[in-house]
Design a protein around this motif. Sequence first.
Motif, PDB file in Angstrom:
ATOM      1  N   SER A 278       0.851  -1.190   0.000  1.00 56.82           N
ATOM      2  CA  SER A 278       0.000   0.000   0.000  1.00 56.82           C
ATOM      3  C   SER A 278       0.885   1.238   0.000  1.00 56.82           C
ATOM      4  N   ASP A 279       0.466   2.302  -0.660  1.00 53.68           N
ATOM      5  CA  ASP A 279       1.218   3.554  -0.640  1.00 53.68           C
ATOM      6  C   ASP A 279       0.909   4.362   0.619  1.00 53.68           C
ATOM      7  N   PHE A 280      -0.137   3.991   1.325  1.00 49.56           N
ATOM      8  CA  PHE A 280      -0.554   4.685   2.537  1.00 49.56           C
ATOM      9  C   PHE A 280       0.236   4.158   3.731  1.00 49.56           C
ATOM     10  N   ALA A 281       0.907   5.070   4.472  1.00 54.78           N
ATOM     11  CA  ALA A 281       1.670   4.705   5.670  1.00 54.78           C
ATOM     12  C   ALA A 281       2.670   3.590   5.385  1.00 54.78           C
ATOM     13  N   ASN A 282       3.364   3.713   4.254  1.00 59.70           N
ATOM     14  CA  ASN A 282       4.271   2.653   3.831  1.00 59.70           C
ATOM     15  C   ASN A 282       5.737   3.066   3.915  1.00 59.70           C
ATOM     16  N   GLY A 283       6.008   4.250   4.473  1.00 63.44           N
ATOM     17  CA  GLY A 283       7.379   4.735   4.538  1.00 63.44           C
ATOM     18  C   GLY A 283       8.135   4.219   5.748  1.00 63.44           C
ATOM     19  N   VAL A 284       9.305   4.773   5.944  1.00 61.91           N
ATOM     20  CA  VAL A 284      10.159   4.358   7.052  1.00 61.91           C
ATOM     21  C   VAL A 284       9.493   4.648   8.392  1.00 61.91           C
ATOM     22  N   ASP A 285       8.953   5.872   8.545  1.00 66.98           N
ATOM     23  CA  ASP A 285       8.290   6.216   9.801  1.00 66.98           C
ATOM     24  C   ASP A 285       6.771   6.065   9.710  1.00 66.98           C
ATOM     25  N   GLY A 286       6.244   6.186   8.494  1.00 73.95           N
ATOM     26  CA  GLY A 286       4.818   5.975   8.302  1.00 73.95           C
ATOM     27  C   GLY A 286       3.945   7.165   8.614  1.00 73.95           C
ATOM     28  N   HIS A 287       4.478   8.160   9.350  1.00 73.55           N
ATOM     29  CA  HIS A 287       3.638   9.266   9.790  1.00 73.55           C
ATOM     30  C   HIS A 287       3.254  10.197   8.641  1.00 73.55           C
ATOM     31  N   GLN A 288       4.252  10.650   7.894  1.00 71.74           N
ATOM     32  CA  GLN A 288       3.964  11.556   6.789  1.00 71.74           C
ATOM     33  C   GLN A 288       3.082  10.879   5.749  1.00 71.74           C
ATOM     34  N   ASP A 289       3.291   9.573   5.573  1.00 67.65           N
ATOM     35  CA  ASP A 289       2.567   8.855   4.537  1.00 67.65           C
ATOM     36  C   ASP A 289       1.082   8.688   4.851  1.00 67.65           C
ATOM     37  N   THR A 290       0.653   8.987   6.063  1.00 63.86           N
ATOM     38  CA  THR A 290      -0.774   8.889   6.370  1.00 63.86           C
ATOM     39  C   THR A 290      -1.563  10.009   5.711  1.00 63.86           C
ATOM     40  N   THR A 291      -0.849  10.931   5.051  1.00 61.82           N
ATOM     41  CA  THR A 291      -1.535  11.980   4.297  1.00 61.82           C
ATOM     42  C   THR A 291      -1.745  11.570   2.845  1.00 61.82           C
ATOM     43  N   PHE A 292      -1.227  10.408   2.443  1.00 62.05           N
ATOM     44  CA  PHE A 292      -1.400   9.943   1.071  1.00 62.05           C
ATOM     45  C   PHE A 292      -2.828   9.433   0.899  1.00 62.05           C
ATOM     46  N   LYS A 293      -3.590  10.062   0.021  1.00 66.00           N
ATOM     47  CA  LYS A 293      -4.996   9.712  -0.125  1.00 66.00           C
ATOM     48  C   LYS A 293      -5.290   8.964  -1.425  1.00 66.00           C
ATOM     49  N   LEU A 294      -4.726   9.451  -2.542  1.00 64.36           N
ATOM     50  CA  LEU A 294      -4.961   8.829  -3.844  1.00 64.36           C
ATOM     51  C   LEU A 294      -3.647   8.664  -4.592  1.00 64.36           C
ATOM     52  N   THR A 295      -3.555   7.590  -5.362  1.00 61.29           N
ATOM     53  CA  THR A 295      -2.397   7.346  -6.212  1.00 61.29           C
ATOM     54  C   THR A 295      -2.853   7.325  -7.663  1.00 61.29           C
ATOM     55  N   ALA A 296      -2.089   7.968  -8.527  1.00 64.25           N
ATOM     56  CA  ALA A 296      -2.386   7.957  -9.966  1.00 64.25           C
ATOM     57  C   ALA A 296      -1.197   7.362 -10.705  1.00 64.25           C
ATOM     58  N   LEU A 297      -1.450   6.393 -11.550  1.00 63.95           N
ATOM     59  CA  LEU A 297      -0.391   5.729 -12.309  1.00 63.95           C
ATOM     60  C   LEU A 297      -0.639   5.940 -13.795  1.00 63.95           C
ATOM     61  N   LEU A 298       0.369   6.474 -14.480  1.00 61.63           N
ATOM     62  CA  LEU A 298       0.272   6.762 -15.905  1.00 61.63           C
ATOM     63  C   LEU A 298       1.070   5.716 -16.679  1.00 61.63           C
ATOM     64  N   PHE A 299       0.383   4.935 -17.506  1.00 65.42           N
ATOM     65  CA  PHE A 299       1.048   3.939 -18.338  1.00 65.42           C
ATOM     66  C   PHE A 299       1.645   4.629 -19.560  1.00 65.42           C
ATOM     67  N   LEU A 300       2.938   4.415 -19.792  1.00 61.89           N
ATOM     68  CA  LEU A 300       3.624   5.077 -20.898  1.00 61.89           C
ATOM     69  C   LEU A 300       3.869   4.154 -22.088  1.00 61.89           C
ATOM     70  N   ASN A 301       3.716   2.854 -21.880  1.00 58.05           N
ATOM     71  CA  ASN A 301       3.804   1.909 -23.006  1.00 58.05           C
ATOM     72  C   ASN A 301       3.028   0.645 -22.673  1.00 58.05           C
ATOM     73  N   ASP A 302       2.726  -0.138 -23.700  1.00 54.60           N
ATOM     74  CA  ASP A 302       1.997  -1.391 -23.508  1.00 54.60           C
ATOM     75  C   ASP A 302       2.483  -2.470 -24.471  1.00 54.60           C
ATOM     76  N   ASP A 303       3.673  -2.280 -25.026  1.00 57.80           N
ATOM     77  CA  ASP A 303       4.204  -3.226 -26.015  1.00 57.80           C
ATOM     78  C   ASP A 303       4.946  -4.379 -25.347  1.00 57.80           C
TER      79      ASP A 303
END
Length: 218
Positions: free
Chosen positions: A141-166
């Motif tokens: 999970s990208d939420f609370a997944n860091g070393v300390d986890g505290h700052q990462d609790t502000t992560f609400k949404l993740t966006a992933l942009l696909f740049l290729n599909d070959d």
Amino acid sequence: MIVLSKVKQTHGKDSIYVSEASSHLKKNPNFRWSLVKDNFITEEECELLKEHIYESCNLTSDVKPEERNKSLWDKYYKSKKSNVSLYDKGDDTEFQWLVDKVWTTVKVANQVYWKYDIDGLRSAIGLYYNVGEEPDGELHSDFANGVDGHQDTTFKLTALLFLNDDFDGGELEIIQGKVKPKAGSLLIFPSFAAHRVLKFSGADRYTAVFVIEGNTFV
């Protein structure tokens, strides 16, 4: 006496039980585990980003970790050479056009499907997986997944942009669903949703990942 009702999950065949005593709580009927916007950027823009990521990764591949420009992503990818920071909040970037476009799109999607308290785009990274490189393969999970986890609790949404599909495979598994890569498409999902990259072959895999932050869930 509390009565339990059987309801099906959005993903998977298993069922969960909820109490009818919670029927008064406010729910979100529009919630989605993921949302895909096709043709978010053009083929030319995909190639521009791929070239930048590839060249930047090669330029920094021999630089010692302690000598690299520090970013939010170092704690996630400190052992991975094939990544490059595209944006950190407050910094100037040549990809401001992309940062603005992602933020505008995520804001609209959030208003419809999640209604989270979001403040802005925190950071972005370009990821380059060589065809011979195995993805981590573990759900995370990208939420609370860091070393300390505290700052990462502000992560609400993740966006992933696909740049290729070959390439073959390389889907992103979210919870128990799979999203097939399509060049130029933008995938948005809650940062707390467990996900992973599946195995792929045939060509290198390029993506750009954006994290949108806001006040932690309360």
